[in-house]
Every structure is written in structure tokens, then in C-alpha cells.
Scaffold this active site. Structure first.
Site, PDB file in Angstrom:
ATOM      1  CE  LYS A 207      -1.489   2.838   2.821  1.00  0.00           C
ATOM      2  NZ  LYS A 207      -1.357   4.063   1.998  1.00  0.00           N
ATOM      3  CB  ALA A 209       2.487   7.493   0.747  1.00  0.00           C
ATOM      4  N   GLY A 263       7.293   4.985   8.056  1.00  0.00           N
ATOM      5  CA  GLY A 263       6.465   6.174   8.209  1.00  0.00           C
ATOM      6  C   GLY A 263       6.634   6.739   9.602  1.00  0.00           C
ATOM      7  CB  THR A 265       6.998   7.273  15.940  1.00  0.00           C
ATOM      8  OG1 THR A 265       8.361   7.351  15.471  1.00  0.00           O
ATOM      9  CG2 THR A 265       6.976   6.413  17.190  1.00  0.00           C
ATOM     10  CD  GLU A 285      13.823   2.098   8.995  1.00  0.00           C
ATOM     11  OE1 GLU A 285      14.326   2.904   9.767  1.00  0.00           O
ATOM     12  OE2 GLU A 285      14.169   0.908   8.886  1.00  0.00           O
ATOM     13  NE  ARG A 313      19.613  12.520   1.406  1.00  0.00           N
ATOM     14  CZ  ARG A 313      19.212  11.259   1.561  1.00  0.00           C
ATOM     15  NH1 ARG A 313      18.945  10.527   0.510  1.00  0.00           N
ATOM     16  NH2 ARG A 313      19.095  10.722   2.749  1.00  0.00           N
ATOM     17  CB  CYS A 319      13.164   8.956   8.649  1.00  0.00           C
ATOM     18  SG  CYS A 319      13.735   7.694   7.543  1.00  0.00           S
ATOM     19  CB  SER A 477      20.945   5.710   2.593  1.00  0.00           C
ATOM     20  OG  SER A 477      20.358   6.379   3.672  1.00  0.00           O
TER      21      SER A 477
END
Ligand code: ADP
Length: 514
Positions: A207, A209, A263, A265, A285, A313, A319, A477
Site C-alpha cells: 500500500k 502513500a 512512516g 512513529t 522504520e 536533501r 527520516c 544510506s
């Protein structure tokens, strides 16, 4: 389907005439893209939602509608879960080499279509095209990585304590996985999860966003072209109003074995509550509040370059963005001065389709209000706006890159994730004080620090309560390294050799009476 696409195209053509240059570019991208899909992808077929319900996808730069897509509800969610469950036995029984080959084909197609996929991201998310292009390469790198990891899911043979026994440990796919992805990296967050799950033999329902479903649907189209079998990879877009009900099905249906979410918390906690009744494995995450510490011993230019990259960025909407700049008193004034100069020199606000732009719009009005609220709270408590501070004249969802000094730990911007182009600077005196402030958060995803003192580097890296540490580095990352947080930043790790563990069960097989 054709009817929907045609009405979408008509709206886009009308938009093209009326829009300013940036909005036209977004509309033209979507209109001209061969990868735009407006239906859900369930069981290998493109299908409408019940009652042909649709919801609009908007250009965040102008607020205008780009296209409408199927608005799936609980019914489609259940159908997608059933489709994933039906295809599970054959997908799990395929050899790892077969799965690896199909993922590799998917990767090749993503790379082949990288320009178009990048333009779709810029159209629906707003980020500058160059960043969107980097995201596609990053997204593809997870499919490539997990196509390779697929063949390395090894079990163990363990020495037994009795001579007539042998102990074997198998790793097996957990089953159907529900995947819920965010809008800030609409392609990469999907492949980081789905790549791992598919590699080890799980089937998935995604699903995406509500702000950014087009990237996920385009990836479904390419998965289909790659020959990934029907039902293995399903995508069900859904509007903000349908999302809670869809999320509930995805996290409670007994056919689902695991959920994977990226997404906020707050939403993660809702999903965990849903998942607990059927004891599903959960990979979460969630949000961060990354400290970015600059010690007196730092290389100042390096720190400023890292700060700019980490903070701005995706207009500050990641996050792992630096959220709190902690700067030691000896270097504080020089850091602020250089940082402001760099921000004014290097950051350009504008349309994501303009190649001079480094700062696109924020995703929506709510996001802008959050930044405004943090700034007014900080100023009311004594912070100073050194640069920026308000919406940018380019458009309502654009915000000036902002730096606040005199920030203290009681301010909202030091306590809650910003998700916008705001750099709050706090001054500290000792290393101990910096660590205490950094660790005072109830989340811990990324943390950064700049120092040239070796002993300090070891001490601080070990003491920061986060899952990811950047030492003299602002961009971390990569598919080879584990991504994930501690405390309320989440559960589990994505990417790296550990990423597949989220989608595997360990089975102990004991051979007795030998
Ligand atoms: P944001 O507030 O930045 O949109 P969210 O955590 O709400 O962050 O969104 C991340 C993802 O979670 C999106 O796909 C969104 O649709 C989804 N989501 C939000 N609320 C729910 C919910 N109650 N159940 C399932 N998914 C949800």
C-alpha cells in the site's frame, strides 16, 4: 481503465494550458509517461476499486491534480492478500536462482526506465529531478542487491551434544507480507522491503502513500514486464480516508504473516497494535530526531558540507535528516556563519523540473504548517532566525531554507521531527553535555558527528543511542549497510545481509536415533 486514463489525460491537457511552467512540467511528465497506471495491481491484473472509486494525485508544487487512481478499500485489500496467499506455494517453491533471475530482470527494467521513473517521482513528490534520479538508482540497487542475496540464504548444521543426533537449521520464507510505504522515497522504500521479501520466497501486498502512488504502480508494471508471477507482487493505492481501513486489513488478516512499514512513529504504533492480535512479525522504520554534533576539533568545511547534504536533501523530508545541530562553543560562531553562507550560495528553491533547483516543495500544506509552527515556537522562546524563516515566494508549499540560532532543548524543533528545511543550532560546552542532549530523545535512527580526535570518535560513536552513525559523513544510506533505528525509531533492519531476516523464519530440525 481507458476511460479513466482518457479523463486523466484531458485534465492534464487542460492543466498544461493553464499552468505555470513548473506545474506544466509535472503534468506533461505524467501525461507523457508510458508507465502511468491508474488501477490497482492485484493477482497479476490491473483492476478498478469497488464502485470505480478514484482519488486524485496532486502536484505538490501547485496543488493541481495530475491524475486519478483507484481508491482501494478493505475489499481490495482482502483480495490482494488472497492473491498473495494463492501464489505463495509456487513462489516459495521456486529455486532461489529462479527468483534471483526474475529480480534481476526487474532491476534491468528499472534501470532501462530510470529517466521516466525519476520524472514520475518529481511529478508526484516534488523533489528535484537530480535527486529523483538518484532515488531510482538507489531503489534499483536494492533489487539488484537482493537478487544476489536470494542465493545466499544459508541455514546451519550445528554440532549436537548427543552422538545419535544431528541438528539442522533451515531458513524459510515467513509467508505473505503487507508493506506500507511513505511518500518521501516512493520507489526506494518499496524496493528495500519488497526486494528482500521476494528474494527469500515471500509474496507481498504493497500500500503506497496516498500522496505518491504512481511510482509504486509503475514498479508494478515493470515487475509484470519482468515476468514476476501473478499474485507475487500486488499494489493497492488508497486515499487518506480509506487508508486506516486498508491498513487494518493488512495488519490483521490471518493470511498475512508479517508487516513492514516505513512512516511516522504514531502510525507505526497503530499498526503494531493491529498486528498484535494475530502475533505478526513487524518490521518498523519510524521517525528520527537525528543529532548532528560538531566538535571543536572538526574540519569546519567538511562539517558544513555534511550538514548541508544531510539537512536539505529532499527539502529536509527524510527520516535520517539532521534534526538538531549541536555545535561546541569554540567553533559555534564560525560554523553558523559558514553554514548560512553555504545555504544562501548553494540552495535554490524552485520547481523540481528546473535543473538549477535544489529545494522543491514540501509534500503538502500540513508539512509546511509543521515547520512554521516549530519556528514560531522557537522564536517565542528566544531563538533567532539567522536566515529564511517563512514560506518562499515561489509557492505556498515552498519554504525558505532556514537556520535558527540560540536554540534550546525545550523548543519543539529540538524535540520533534521537523521534516522540513529547518536547521536549529544549539550551543554546547562539553562532549558529555552533547551526548546527554543527543540521547535525551525517545527515538534513535541516525546520528552524525564531526571530529578529528580519534579517541573522541570511538567514544561518541559507541555512546550515541541510534542505529546509524555518520562520522565525518552526512550521507549514509547504501544497500550494503543495515538501515534501522533503536528506541521508538523502529524494529528490524533493512538492506544489507540482515535485510532478509525480516522475512524469514528459522526452523530447527532435529534428526534423532541415528
Ligand atoms: P505522514 O504523516 O508523513 O504521511 P504516515 O506515517 O501517516 O506519515 O504515512 C506513512 C504511510 O502510512 C503512508 O502510506 C500512509 O498512507 C500510511 N498510513 C497512515 N495512517 C495509516 C493507518 N492508520 N493505517 C495504515 N496505514 C497508514
Amino acid at each position: 481503465m481507458l476511460r479513466q486514463l482518457r479523463s486523466g489525460m484531458q485534465a492534464l491537457t487542460a492543466g498544461l494550458r493553464a499552468h505555470c511552467a513548473s506545474a506544466s512540467a509535472a503534468a506533461a511528465t505524467v501525461g507523457g509517461s508510458g508507465l502511468v497506471r491508474s488501477q490497482a495491481y492485484i493477482g497479476g491484473r490491473w483492476v478498478d476499486a469497488s464502485g470505480s472509486a478514484l482519488f486524485p494525485v496532486q502536484d505538490p508544487a501547485s496543488g493541481r491534480q495530475l491524475v486519478e487512481v483507484a481508491d482501494c478499500g478493505p475489499r481490495e485489500a482482502k483480495e490482494a492478500v488472497r492473491a498473495a496467499d494463492c501464489s505463495l506455494p509456487s513462489w516459495r517453491a521456486a529455486t532461489s536462482k529462479e527468483r534471483s533471475n526474475l529480480l534481476r530482470k526487474w532491476y534491468d527494467l528499472i534501470i532501462k526506465n530510470k529517466d521516466e521513473l525519476a520524472r514520475l517521482i518529481t511529478a508526484e513528490n516534488g523533489k528535484p529531478l537530480q535527486e529523483a534520479f538518484s532515488e531510482i538508482l538507489y531503489a534499483a540497487s536494492f533489487v539488484e542487491w537482493f537478487s544476489e542475496e536470494a542465493r545466499r540464504v544459508y541455514g546451519d548444521v550445528v554440532p549436537a551434544s548427543s552422538p545419535n543426533r544431528r541438528i539442522l537449521i533451515l531458513k524459510q520464507p515467513i509467508g505473505v507480507v503487507s508493506i506500507i510505504t511513505p511518500w518521501n522515497f516512493p520507489s526506494a522504500m518499496l524496493t528495500r522491503k519488497a526486494g528482500a521479501a521476494l528474494a527469500v520466497g515471500c509474496t507481498v501486498v504493497v500500500k503506497p502513500a496516498e500522496d505518491t502512488p504512481l511510482s509504486a504502480l509503475a514498479l508494478a508494471e515493470l515487475a509484470d514486464q519482468a515476468g514476476i508471477p501473478a499474485g507475487v507482487f500486488n499494489v493497492i493505492p488508497s486515499s487518506r480516508s480509506n487508508t486506516p481501513a486498508v491498513g487494518e486489513v493488512l495488519c490483521t488478516d490471518p493470511l498475512v504473516a508479517a508487516i513492514s512499514f516505513t512512516g511516522s512513529t504514531a502510525t507505526g504504533k497503530i499498526l503494531l497494535r493491529h498486528a498484535c492480535d494475530t502475533v505478526k512479525k513487524a518490521s518498523m522504520e519510524l521517525g528520527g530526531l537525528a543529532p548532528f554534533i560538531v566538535f571543536d576539533s572538526a574540519d569546519l568545511d567538511l562539517a558544513v558540507a555534511g550538514a548541508l547534504a544531510s539537512k536539505f536533501r529532499n527539502s529536509g523530508q527524510t527520516c535520517v535528516c539532521a534534526n538538531r545541530f549541536l555545535v561546541q562553543e569554540g567553533i559555534h560562531d564560525a560554523f553558523v556563519e559558514k553554514m548560512v553562507k553555504a545555504m544562501q550560495r548553494d540552495l535554490r528553491v524552485g520547481s523540481g523540473f528546473d535543473d538549477q533547483t535544489t529545494q522543491g516543495p514540501l509534500i503538502n500544506e500540513r508539512a509546511v504548517q509543521k515547520v512554521e509552527n516549530q519556528i514560531s515556537d522557537a522564536v517565542s522562546r528566544g531563538a533567532c532566525i539567522v536566515t529564511g524563516g517563512k514560506r518562499h515566494s515561489f509557492g505556498a508549499t515552498f519554504f525558505e531554507p532556514t537556520l535558527l540560532s540560540n536554540v534550546t532543548t525545550d523548543m519543539l524543533c529540538a524535540q520533534e521531527e521537523t521534516f522540513g528545511p529547518l536547521a536549529p543550532v544549539l550551543k554546547f560546552q562539553t562532549e558529555e553535555e552533547a551526548i546527554t542532549i543527543a540521547n535525551a530523545a525517545n527515538v534513535g535512527l541516525a546520528g552524525y558527528f564531526y571530529s578529528r580526535d580519534y579517541a573522541q570518535i570511538w567514544r561518541v560513536a559507541e555512546q550515541l543511542e541510534v542505529g546509524i552513525v555518520g562520522v565525518n559523513e552526512g550521507l549514509l544510506s547504501t544497500p550494503e549497510a543495515p538501515f534501522g533505528g533503536v528506541k521508538q525509531s523502529g524494529l528490524g533492519r533493512e538492506g544489507s545481509k540482515y535485510g532478509v531476516d525480516e522475512y524469514l523464519e528459522i526452523k530447527y530440525v532435529c534428526f534423532g536415533s541415528l
